[in-house]
Design an enzyme around this catalytic site. Structure first.
Site, short mmCIF file in Angstrom:
data_model
loop_
_atom_site.label_atom_id
_atom_site.label_comp_id
_atom_site.label_asym_id
_atom_site.label_seq_id
_atom_site.Cartn_x
_atom_site.Cartn_y
_atom_site.Cartn_z
N GLY A 90 39.42 41.17 54.63
CA GLY A 90 38.94 40.60 55.90
C GLY A 90 39.96 39.67 56.51
CB SER A 162 34.98 31.96 60.95
OG SER A 162 35.95 32.93 60.56
CG ASP A 310 35.49 32.69 49.74
OD1 ASP A 310 34.64 33.19 50.51
OD2 ASP A 310 36.70 32.66 50.00
C1 S3P Z 1 39.45 33.00 54.47
C2 S3P Z 1 38.41 32.42 55.14
C3 S3P Z 1 36.99 32.53 54.74
C4 S3P Z 1 36.86 33.05 53.30
C5 S3P Z 1 37.78 34.19 53.02
C6 S3P Z 1 39.24 33.78 53.24
C7 S3P Z 1 40.81 32.81 54.99
O1 S3P Z 1 36.33 33.42 55.61
O2 S3P Z 1 35.52 33.42 53.05
O3 S3P Z 1 37.62 34.62 51.68
O4 S3P Z 1 41.80 33.10 54.26
O5 S3P Z 1 40.96 32.36 56.13
P1 S3P Z 1 35.70 32.89 57.00
O6 S3P Z 1 36.77 32.17 57.68
O7 S3P Z 1 35.29 34.10 57.78
O8 S3P Z 1 34.53 32.04 56.60
#
Ligand code: S3P
Length: 425
Positions: A90, A162, A310
């Site tokens: 993601g 986020s 997380d």
């Molecule tokens: C992350 C942000 C978080 C986290 C993901 C890694 C990042 O997600 O849950 O595992 O590296 O910016 P969100 O920003 O969508 O909450």
């Protein structure tokens, strides 16, 4: 995979390089000037996807060692158009969408089945406001970006806390006309801001917001990646639950926007010493020593969620062993992670004998200071749920059989070996 009960976790451990920082090192290195050396890189399926992605877009990446890379930057607008498969990652999908928004040409970004279920409208909407031509598939990947190289900075208030969305906007802002400001409802991880600063970008930080000025170039030179707090967390929790544990984990990223779990564990009565604090690159690094003591319940509210987003599945397991009732609220974001983690955690821990009730925005867990029964649970293809099952196995009366345990390779391929190396039975 079956994990047997353990008496304690004893000894010393080092976890792989921070996944969030590793992704960012490769992505910013790719649009940097000259060579960026990434030291302490955390190899996993997710970070492999990031290396493959930038290679697809014309960037040379040399694998120097298992934990070391050299990325040959092509400059802020030098990526070649192409189609990227982001796998399960993601962070890669969101951040790269922001980066390609300001490049010229057609980029198509997609991911695996789980990733294509995750929301992309939250990224597409602000990028469109910046002038990007971006199309999602009903708010999801595949995402098509027709880069025009003609963006303008915006002042944007995030509707959800986020770091991925914040980062996508800031990275698009690198190639925009004028400054870009992101206002956050709650502070989220700031690895992008820290790394942009290290690369020479003007980053203005105020409580609740961050502004960047578009630079003429990024110059990173070297990125030092500390150990991943989220990979240390299963070990921290296992050691906190198993009486007689004495575990030290070295060189962990203790950026305060990541370590909310430590604050909650402390409220529950845990003994965790954070020592040898130092800086590595822009990040705060330390060693952690964990000893086990009986724990009591502690509520978690929405304000605390981003700094432990997380780690919340692991907190639910801790709560099942802590005297009293723990309520986690304001964590509805967990429904759109690699799996619906509110449902996945409730199903998994319920199957192992915990008293856990899912809520729309978290769980209610009634704990007793005794071991869970154990049994069989399913990782539902989610690395963090697989690791949760393993910690539950160490702390239960009977073994825990984890369906789909291989999902750990998404973030921590050597997880089971490391766990066994410190487990005493
Ligand atoms: C992350 C942000 C978080 C986290 C993901 C890694 C990042 O997600 O849950 O595992 O590296 O910016 P969100 O920003 O969508 O909450």
């Amino acid at each position: 995979m079956k994990v047997d009960p353990a008496a304690a976790l004893v000894g010393h451990a080092v976890v792989p390089g921070d996944k969030s920082v590793s992704h960012r090192g490769v992505l910013l290195g790719a649009i940097g000037e000259g060579e960026t050396r990434v030291l302490g890189f955390g190899r996993s399926a997710d970070t492999r996807s990031t290396i493959d992605a930038v290679r697809t877009l014309g960037v040379q990446v040399d694998d120097v060692a298992d934990d070391e890379l050299v990325v040959h930057g092509v400059g802020l607008r030098g990526l070649q158009p192409g189609t990227v498969a982001a796998g399960n990652a993601g962070t890669l999908l969101r951040l790269l969408t922001g980066i390609v928004a300001g490049q010229e040409g057609r980029f198509e970004l997609t991911g695996d089945e789980s990733l294509t279920l995750r929301p992309m409208g939250r990224v597409a909407e602000p990028l469109s406001r910046m002038g990007a031509r971006i199309e999602t598939t009903d708010g999801h990947a595949p995402v098509i970006v027709e880069g025009t190289g003609d963006l303008h900075g915006i002042d944007y208030t995030l509707p959800v806390a986020s770091a991925q969305v914040k980062s996508a906007i800031l990275l698009a802002g690198l190639n925009a006309e004028g400054p870009t400001t992101v206002v956050e409802p709650k502070p989220t991880r700031d690895h992008t801001e820290l790394m942009l600063e290290a690369a020479g970008v003007t980053v203005r930080r105020r409580p609740g917001s961050v502004t960047i000025e578009p630079p003429s170039a990024l110059r990173l030179g070297e990125v030092l990646v500390p150990g991943d707090f989220s990979s240390a967390a299963p070990l921290i929790v296992a050691a906190a639950l198993l009486p007689g544990s004495e575990l030290t984990i070295h060189d962990v990223n203790v950026n305060p926007r990541r370590t909310g779990l430590l604050d909650v564990l402390e409220r529950m009565g845990a003994h965790i010493t954070v020592f040898n604090r130092r800086r590595a690159g822009g990040e705060l690094v330390a060693d952690l020593e964990i000893r086990s003591v009986p724990l009591t319940a502690a509520d978690v509210g929405a304000d605390e969620v981003p700094a432990m987003v997380d780690e919340l599945p692991l907190l639910a397991l801790v709560a099942a062993h802590a005297r009293g009732t723990t309520v986690v609220r304001g964590a509805e974001e967990l429904r759109v992670k690699e799996s619906d983690r509110i449902a996945a955690v409730a199903d998994a821990l319920h199957a192992l004998g915990a008293r856990i009730k899912p809520r729309d925005d978290g769980w209610e867990v009634t704990g007793v200071p005794a071991r869970l029964r154990g049994g069989r649970m399913d990782a539902v293809g989610d690395h963090r749920i697989a690791m949760l099952g393993a910690v539950a196995g160490l702390a239960s009366r009977e073994p825990v059989e984890i369906g789909g345990a291989e999902a750990v390779s998404v973030s921590f391929p050597g997880f089971f070996d490391l766990l066994e190396s410190v487990a005493r039975r």
